[in-house]
Design a protein around this motif. Structure first.
Motif, PDB file in Angstrom:
ATOM      1  N   GLY A 162       0.814  -1.205   0.000  1.00 39.99           N
ATOM      2  CA  GLY A 162       0.000   0.000   0.000  1.00 39.99           C
ATOM      3  C   GLY A 162       0.844   1.248   0.000  1.00 39.99           C
ATOM      4  O   GLY A 162       0.531   2.240  -0.702  1.00 39.99           O
ATOM      5  N   VAL A 163       1.920   1.240   0.792  1.00 43.15           N
ATOM      6  CA  VAL A 163       2.803   2.415   0.826  1.00 43.15           C
ATOM      7  C   VAL A 163       3.463   2.620  -0.540  1.00 43.15           C
ATOM      8  O   VAL A 163       3.601   3.759  -1.029  1.00 43.15           O
ATOM      9  CB  VAL A 163       3.861   2.230   1.932  1.00 43.15           C
ATOM     10  N   VAL A 164       3.863   1.478  -1.178  1.00 47.71           N
ATOM     11  CA  VAL A 164       4.498   1.583  -2.504  1.00 47.71           C
ATOM     12  C   VAL A 164       3.521   2.152  -3.527  1.00 47.71           C
ATOM     13  O   VAL A 164       3.875   3.017  -4.346  1.00 47.71           O
ATOM     14  CB  VAL A 164       5.026   0.196  -2.937  1.00 47.71           C
ATOM     15  N   PHE A 165       2.282   1.665  -3.471  1.00 44.91           N
ATOM     16  CA  PHE A 165       1.277   2.177  -4.396  1.00 44.91           C
ATOM     17  C   PHE A 165       1.054   3.675  -4.191  1.00 44.91           C
ATOM     18  O   PHE A 165       0.946   4.452  -5.166  1.00 44.91           O
ATOM     19  CB  PHE A 165      -0.046   1.429  -4.206  1.00 44.91           C
ATOM     20  N   ILE A 166       0.989   4.097  -2.943  1.00 46.13           N
ATOM     21  CA  ILE A 166       0.773   5.523  -2.679  1.00 46.13           C
ATOM     22  C   ILE A 166       1.953   6.337  -3.193  1.00 46.13           C
ATOM     23  O   ILE A 166       1.795   7.416  -3.814  1.00 46.13           O
ATOM     24  CB  ILE A 166       0.564   5.753  -1.169  1.00 46.13           C
TER      25      ILE A 166
ATOM     26  N   VAL B  74      -3.927   9.602  -9.362  1.00 43.94           N
ATOM     27  CA  VAL B  74      -5.008   9.551  -8.380  1.00 43.94           C
ATOM     28  C   VAL B  74      -5.499   8.115  -8.188  1.00 43.94           C
ATOM     29  O   VAL B  74      -5.764   7.663  -7.071  1.00 43.94           O
ATOM     30  CB  VAL B  74      -6.156  10.482  -8.810  1.00 43.94           C
ATOM     31  N   THR B  75      -5.629   7.387  -9.332  1.00 44.20           N
ATOM     32  CA  THR B  75      -6.085   5.989  -9.245  1.00 44.20           C
ATOM     33  C   THR B  75      -5.100   5.146  -8.441  1.00 44.20           C
ATOM     34  O   THR B  75      -5.486   4.318  -7.603  1.00 44.20           O
ATOM     35  CB  THR B  75      -6.255   5.406 -10.654  1.00 44.20           C
ATOM     36  N   THR B  76      -3.825   5.353  -8.694  1.00 53.36           N
ATOM     37  CA  THR B  76      -2.801   4.579  -7.980  1.00 53.36           C
ATOM     38  C   THR B  76      -2.803   4.918  -6.488  1.00 53.36           C
ATOM     39  O   THR B  76      -2.676   4.040  -5.636  1.00 53.36           O
ATOM     40  CB  THR B  76      -1.412   4.853  -8.587  1.00 53.36           C
ATOM     41  N   ILE B  77      -2.957   6.187  -6.181  1.00 55.12           N
ATOM     42  CA  ILE B  77      -3.007   6.581  -4.755  1.00 55.12           C
ATOM     43  C   ILE B  77      -4.233   5.963  -4.088  1.00 55.12           C
ATOM     44  O   ILE B  77      -4.171   5.471  -2.958  1.00 55.12           O
ATOM     45  CB  ILE B  77      -3.012   8.115  -4.641  1.00 55.12           C
ATOM     46  N   GLY B  78      -5.383   5.988  -4.778  1.00 53.01           N
ATOM     47  CA  GLY B  78      -6.586   5.375  -4.211  1.00 53.01           C
ATOM     48  C   GLY B  78      -6.400   3.893  -3.969  1.00 53.01           C
ATOM     49  O   GLY B  78      -6.805   3.352  -2.920  1.00 53.01           O
ATOM     50  N   THR B  79      -5.772   3.207  -4.936  1.00 55.75           N
ATOM     51  CA  THR B  79      -5.505   1.772  -4.764  1.00 55.75           C
ATOM     52  C   THR B  79      -4.578   1.538  -3.575  1.00 55.75           C
ATOM     53  O   THR B  79      -4.763   0.609  -2.780  1.00 55.75           O
ATOM     54  CB  THR B  79      -4.883   1.195  -6.045  1.00 55.75           C
ATOM     55  N   GLY B  80      -3.565   2.377  -3.452  1.00 62.18           N
ATOM     56  CA  GLY B  80      -2.639   2.245  -2.329  1.00 62.18           C
ATOM     57  C   GLY B  80      -3.332   2.442  -0.984  1.00 62.18           C
ATOM     58  O   GLY B  80      -3.053   1.730  -0.024  1.00 62.18           O
ATOM     59  N   LEU B  81      -4.240   3.417  -0.926  1.00 60.41           N
ATOM     60  CA  LEU B  81      -4.975   3.637   0.325  1.00 60.41           C
ATOM     61  C   LEU B  81      -5.851   2.449   0.670  1.00 60.41           C
ATOM     62  O   LEU B  81      -5.973   2.060   1.840  1.00 60.41           O
ATOM     63  CB  LEU B  81      -5.818   4.909   0.207  1.00 60.41           C
ATOM     64  N   VAL B  82      -6.488   1.851  -0.334  1.00 61.00           N
ATOM     65  CA  VAL B  82      -7.316   0.670  -0.094  1.00 61.00           C
ATOM     66  C   VAL B  82      -6.463  -0.483   0.425  1.00 61.00           C
ATOM     67  O   VAL B  82      -6.818  -1.161   1.406  1.00 61.00           O
ATOM     68  CB  VAL B  82      -8.064   0.264  -1.387  1.00 61.00           C
ATOM     69  N   VAL B  83      -5.332  -0.712  -0.254  1.00 59.75           N
ATOM     70  CA  VAL B  83      -4.438  -1.790   0.180  1.00 59.75           C
ATOM     71  C   VAL B  83      -3.917  -1.509   1.586  1.00 59.75           C
ATOM     72  O   VAL B  83      -3.808  -2.416   2.426  1.00 59.75           O
ATOM     73  CB  VAL B  83      -3.274  -1.949  -0.826  1.00 59.75           C
ATOM     74  N   PHE B  84      -3.604  -0.252   1.834  1.00 53.84           N
ATOM     75  CA  PHE B  84      -3.114   0.130   3.164  1.00 53.84           C
ATOM     76  C   PHE B  84      -4.184  -0.152   4.237  1.00 53.84           C
ATOM     77  O   PHE B  84      -3.892  -0.665   5.313  1.00 53.84           O
ATOM     78  CB  PHE B  84      -2.744   1.614   3.148  1.00 53.84           C
ATOM     79  N   GLY B  85      -5.439   0.165   3.944  1.00 56.14           N
ATOM     80  CA  GLY B  85      -6.519  -0.100   4.896  1.00 56.14           C
ATOM     81  C   GLY B  85      -6.766  -1.589   5.093  1.00 56.14           C
ATOM     82  O   GLY B  85      -7.052  -2.047   6.199  1.00 56.14           O
ATOM     83  N   VAL B  86      -6.658  -2.351   3.970  1.00 60.22           N
ATOM     84  CA  VAL B  86      -6.854  -3.803   4.084  1.00 60.22           C
ATOM     85  C   VAL B  86      -5.803  -4.415   5.000  1.00 60.22           C
ATOM     86  O   VAL B  86      -6.079  -5.355   5.763  1.00 60.22           O
ATOM     87  CB  VAL B  86      -6.827  -4.445   2.683  1.00 60.22           C
ATOM     88  N   SER B  87      -4.585  -3.894   4.950  1.00 66.96           N
ATOM     89  CA  SER B  87      -3.526  -4.435   5.812  1.00 66.96           C
ATOM     90  C   SER B  87      -3.868  -4.259   7.289  1.00 66.96           C
ATOM     91  O   SER B  87      -3.615  -5.158   8.103  1.00 66.96           O
ATOM     92  CB  SER B  87      -2.195  -3.746   5.479  1.00 66.96           C
TER      93      SER B  87
END
Length: 228
Positions: free
Chosen positions: A161-165, A180-193
């Motif tokens: 998630g951090v890498v994606f952000i 923006v899409t990549t940051i959103g994906t990173g935030l989702v992955v970060f929250g899932v963790s």
């Protein structure tokens, strides 16, 4: 001592005389007290002149014709003695009936069943552990691998998630939409963790706990001890 206290104590010492004689004596001292107060004597001087209430009462009792010795206790008659014995017997009979009724209604508490004992076969448990040592070793190693994976996986997702952000922030300078899409994906992955961390840790905890409970149950099964 006040005059009222002296008079009450004198009255309590004149219980052996008649009511009329007692009233006559109290009236006499009341009149004498009033005369001496009018003459200028203090209350203390009058009380000292009268003397102690007990001594004054003894002088009056010795001079009074109404003084009498208390009668001797009367011996109960034969009928009264019989009546007393009958009452005692009735009382004893009631006590016996009450005790008998309590014994009939008394229910002793249930006694605990004797604990079941079995022969100790701990040596069988030890023998099984030796015989199945290799399979047990592989099971333990597998659980260790699962534990490591479950503990590392949430952190790997967190790092992803951090890498994606970070990649999304870099992509903002070239293509804002992709960034923006990549940051959103990173935030989702970060929250899932953060969701996976407590879930995986709890699963690892229960896995090892069940493993220990299983071995403890096997040990009690062969040692002949019941779980308390």
């Amino acid at each position: 001592m006040k005059y009222n206290e002296w008079r009450d104590e004198l009255k309590s010492n004149l219980l052996c005389v008649s009511e009329s004689e007692r009233r006559r004596v109290l009236d006499y001292y009341a009149e004498a007290y009033a005369d001496r107060r009018d003459a200028g004597y203090t209350e203390r001087e009058i009380i000292d002149d009268f003397g102690a209430p007990y001594d004054a009462a003894q002088r009056i009792l010795a001079e009074s014709s109404d003084y009498f010795e208390p009668p001797a206790p009367r011996e109960p008659s034969r009928e009264e003695k019989k009546r007393e014995r009958r009452e005692e017997k009735r009382y004893e009979e009631r006590v016996r009936r009450e005790e008998k009724r309590q014994e009939d209604y008394y229910c002793p508490p249930p006694q605990p069943a004797p604990a079941k004992t079995r022969e100790d076969y701990t040596w069988v448990f030890v023998l099984l552990c030796i015989v199945f040592a290799i399979p047990i070793f592989f099971v333990v190693m597998g659980m260790v691998v699962v534990t490591v994976c479950f503990c590392v996986a949430p952190f790997a997702v967190l790092i992803s998630g951090v890498v994606f952000i970070g990649a999304g922030v870099g992509a903002l300078f070239t293509d804002a939409t992709i960034g923006v899409t990549t940051i959103g994906t990173g935030l989702v992955v970060f929250g899932v963790s953060f969701i996976l961390m407590p879930l995986f840790f709890q699963l690892v905890k229960w896995m090892w706990k069940l493993f220990g409970m299983f071995f403890a149950w096997l040990k009690r099964l062969f040692s002949g001890k019941e779980k308390k």
